[in-house]
Design a protein around this motif. Structure first.
Motif, short mmCIF file in Angstrom:
data_model
loop_
_atom_site.label_atom_id
_atom_site.label_comp_id
_atom_site.label_asym_id
_atom_site.label_seq_id
_atom_site.Cartn_x
_atom_site.Cartn_y
_atom_site.Cartn_z
N VAL A 72 -22.71 -15.77 19.43
CA VAL A 72 -21.95 -16.82 20.11
C VAL A 72 -23.09 -17.02 21.07
N ALA A 73 -23.14 -18.54 21.22
CA ALA A 73 -24.11 -19.06 22.11
C ALA A 73 -23.71 -18.56 23.65
N ASP A 74 -25.13 -18.32 24.18
CA ASP A 74 -25.04 -18.01 25.56
C ASP A 74 -24.72 -16.43 25.66
N VAL A 75 -24.37 -15.82 24.62
CA VAL A 75 -24.06 -14.44 24.58
C VAL A 75 -25.05 -13.63 23.66
N HIS A 76 -25.11 -14.04 22.40
CA HIS A 76 -26.17 -13.57 21.57
C HIS A 76 -27.38 -14.35 21.32
N PHE A 77 -27.28 -15.74 21.72
CA PHE A 77 -28.54 -16.46 21.63
C PHE A 77 -28.30 -17.83 22.92
N PHE A 78 -29.42 -18.39 23.16
CA PHE A 78 -29.13 -19.30 24.22
C PHE A 78 -29.21 -20.73 23.20
N ALA A 79 -28.40 -21.74 23.99
CA ALA A 79 -28.09 -22.82 23.07
C ALA A 79 -29.34 -23.74 23.00
N GLU A 80 -30.48 -23.39 23.92
CA GLU A 80 -31.52 -24.18 24.07
C GLU A 80 -32.45 -23.45 23.02
N ASP A 81 -32.33 -22.44 22.45
CA ASP A 81 -33.16 -21.82 21.70
C ASP A 81 -33.52 -22.61 20.59
N PRO A 82 -34.61 -22.53 19.62
CA PRO A 82 -35.09 -23.37 18.57
C PRO A 82 -33.88 -23.11 17.53
N PRO A 83 -33.31 -24.08 16.73
CA PRO A 83 -32.28 -23.82 15.86
C PRO A 83 -32.81 -23.20 14.63
N ALA A 84 -34.04 -23.28 14.27
CA ALA A 84 -34.26 -22.26 12.85
C ALA A 84 -34.36 -21.07 13.35
N LYS A 85 -34.72 -21.00 14.51
CA LYS A 85 -34.43 -19.23 15.10
C LYS A 85 -33.25 -18.92 15.13
N ILE A 86 -32.40 -19.65 15.64
CA ILE A 86 -30.98 -19.30 15.72
C ILE A 86 -30.40 -18.84 14.30
N ALA A 87 -30.86 -19.89 13.63
CA ALA A 87 -30.26 -19.57 11.87
C ALA A 87 -30.67 -18.12 11.35
N GLN A 88 -31.95 -18.08 11.79
CA GLN A 88 -32.55 -16.80 11.14
C GLN A 88 -32.28 -15.47 12.08
N LYS A 89 -31.85 -15.46 13.09
CA LYS A 89 -31.38 -14.36 14.00
C LYS A 89 -29.96 -14.02 13.37
N ALA A 90 -29.10 -15.19 13.02
CA ALA A 90 -27.61 -15.06 12.60
C ALA A 90 -28.03 -14.24 11.18
N LEU A 91 -28.77 -14.76 10.40
CA LEU A 91 -28.74 -14.17 8.95
C LEU A 91 -29.31 -12.63 9.24
N ARG A 92 -30.39 -12.55 9.94
CA ARG A 92 -31.15 -11.31 9.81
C ARG A 92 -30.53 -9.98 10.38
N VAL A 93 -29.56 -10.40 11.43
CA VAL A 93 -28.67 -9.07 12.06
C VAL A 93 -27.77 -8.71 11.08
N ASN A 94 -27.25 -9.53 10.04
CA ASN A 94 -26.73 -9.09 8.94
C ASN A 94 -27.24 -8.32 8.03
N LEU A 95 -28.58 -8.72 7.36
CA LEU A 95 -29.48 -8.02 6.66
C LEU A 95 -29.86 -6.65 7.29
N SER A 96 -30.03 -6.53 8.40
CA SER A 96 -30.21 -5.10 8.99
C SER A 96 -29.26 -4.18 8.71
N ASP A 97 -27.90 -4.91 8.90
CA ASP A 97 -26.82 -3.82 8.58
C ASP A 97 -26.82 -3.34 6.91
N ILE A 98 -27.28 -4.20 6.08
CA ILE A 98 -27.31 -4.24 4.84
C ILE A 98 -28.45 -3.02 4.53
N ALA A 99 -29.43 -3.33 5.16
CA ALA A 99 -30.62 -2.28 4.74
C ALA A 99 -30.27 -0.98 5.48
N ALA A 100 -29.49 -0.80 6.45
CA ALA A 100 -29.21 0.51 7.04
C ALA A 100 -28.42 1.32 6.13
N LYS A 101 -27.64 0.62 5.36
CA LYS A 101 -26.86 1.33 4.43
C LYS A 101 -27.57 1.62 2.95
#
Length: 343
Positions: free
Chosen positions: A51-80
């Motif tokens: 959620v904007a301004d909870v997990h990322f800042f709306a001013e963050d670079p759009p590419a980084k927002i997208a990558q963070k959203a994907l990577r936090v999920n990949l982290s869960d998958i890797a941990a399993k």
């Protein structure tokens, strides 16, 4: 009679169709995707919402927002112990973002970069326009040999406790980012004073770690072979250690002098307010796991082969809860052990 194409269809084809390279995504032209699971494999599924301004800042670079959203999920998958395969993306964004070709193109490009790096594919999703706060939900999935998913509940007394990478970078990076965007006066004065004293290179490094997590997908096979329990560290090391301990009905003992910090942060003392932030702040997306004592050497060798740093930070014992032992041998106490959305 030729009817104009729906605006949403045009939007999807413009920014996301090129990411749907798996045959089962049907080029994002259908109502659902088709996922084939290899023989003798289980499908492992995880989802996270940012959620904007909870997990990322709306001013963050759009590419980084997208990558963070994907990577936090990949982290869960890797941990399993699973190998990531694909993901679904649900976007709820303000009109200003969705109508900005520059913003959406950068967002899409960030996903494209990570699809290449982690060998995953967009399989579908949904797009919704909203008035204010942006919300990004990704549901990622992977595969693991049947019945072998590494759960949180397998730790036993005598096991060793390990964590990948370094702890606390992103929690400090969040503060750096907040200070940069909104000023140091938005941060508690004691924390602001401690941040000012940090080396500029450390400030840049921690901000980068906040913007772009590093999911440890390469450690999956080592977890499958050796870990008795595992989870990713997203809400803070101390709090997530307690979650793992509770799931396994055991106690964990952690030694602060064994916790891995980035260069320049290893000097933090037990009394340092920044160390408390490192241990409880979250956003690490490292993997916390327990390994039977007899398999530790093999686990460490496997991690080295995967080029992933692991540190032995404590052990599992009978009981409940988490003890964090400082450099003086005394137990540390924390007013809050992790980030909590409901506190």
């Amino acid at each position: 009679m030729n009817l104009p194409e729906k605006a949403e269809d045009t939007f999807i084809q413009r920014y996301f169709a090129r990411l749907a390279t798996d045959d089962g995504a049907f080029g994002l032209h259908d109502d659902a995707a088709s996922i084939s699971v290899p023989d003798h494999q289980d499908l492992i599924v995880s989802t996270d919402t940012l959620v904007a301004d909870v997990h990322f800042f709306a001013e963050d670079p759009p590419a980084k927002i997208a990558q963070k959203a994907l990577r936090v999920n990949l982290s869960d998958i890797a941990a399993k112990g699973a190998r990531p395969v694909g993901y679904f993306l649900n976007l709820t964004l303000p009109d200003a973002f969705m109508r900005s070709d520059e913003w959406m193109s950068e967002f899409s490009h960030g996903l494209q970069q990570d699809q290449s790096e982690f060998n995953v594919h967009l399989m579908g999703g949904d797009t919704v326009r909203c008035a204010n706060t942006g919300v990004i939900t990704i549901c990622a999935y992977g595969v693991v040999p049947t019945g072998q998913m590494v759960r949180r509940n397998g730790a036993e007394a005598g096991d060793r406790l390990y964590v990948t990478g370094t702890i606390g970078d992103a929690a400090l990076g969040l503060l750096m980012r907040k200070a940069k965007l909104h000023g140091l006066d938005t941060i508690d004065q004691d924390i602001g004073d401690a941040i000012r004293a940090l080396d500029p290179q450390i400030k840049r490094h921690t901000e980068d770690r906040y913007l772009l997590p590093q999911p440890r997908t390469g450690i999956s096979s080592a977890l499958l072979a050796h870990a008795s329990a595992a989870m990713d560290v997203s809400d803070g090391l101390v709090g997530d250690a307690r979650t793992l301990a509770n799931a396994s009905s055991v106690a964990l003992k952690i030694h602060t002098d064994q916790i891995p910090y980035s260069t320049g942060l290893e000097i933090l003392s037990d009394e340092s307010i920044l160390q408390r932030i490192c241990l409880t702040g979250g956003d690490d997306y490292e993997i916390l796991c327990t390994v039977p004592a007899g398999q530790c050497a093999s686990f460490e060798d496997s991690a080295v082969a995967a080029n992933i740093a692991v540190a032995h930070i404590g052990h599992v014992k009978s009981g409940s809860g988490v003890e964090v032992i400082g450099n003086d041998g005394k137990e540390l106490s924390f007013s809050q052990s992790s980030y909590d959305h409901f506190s």
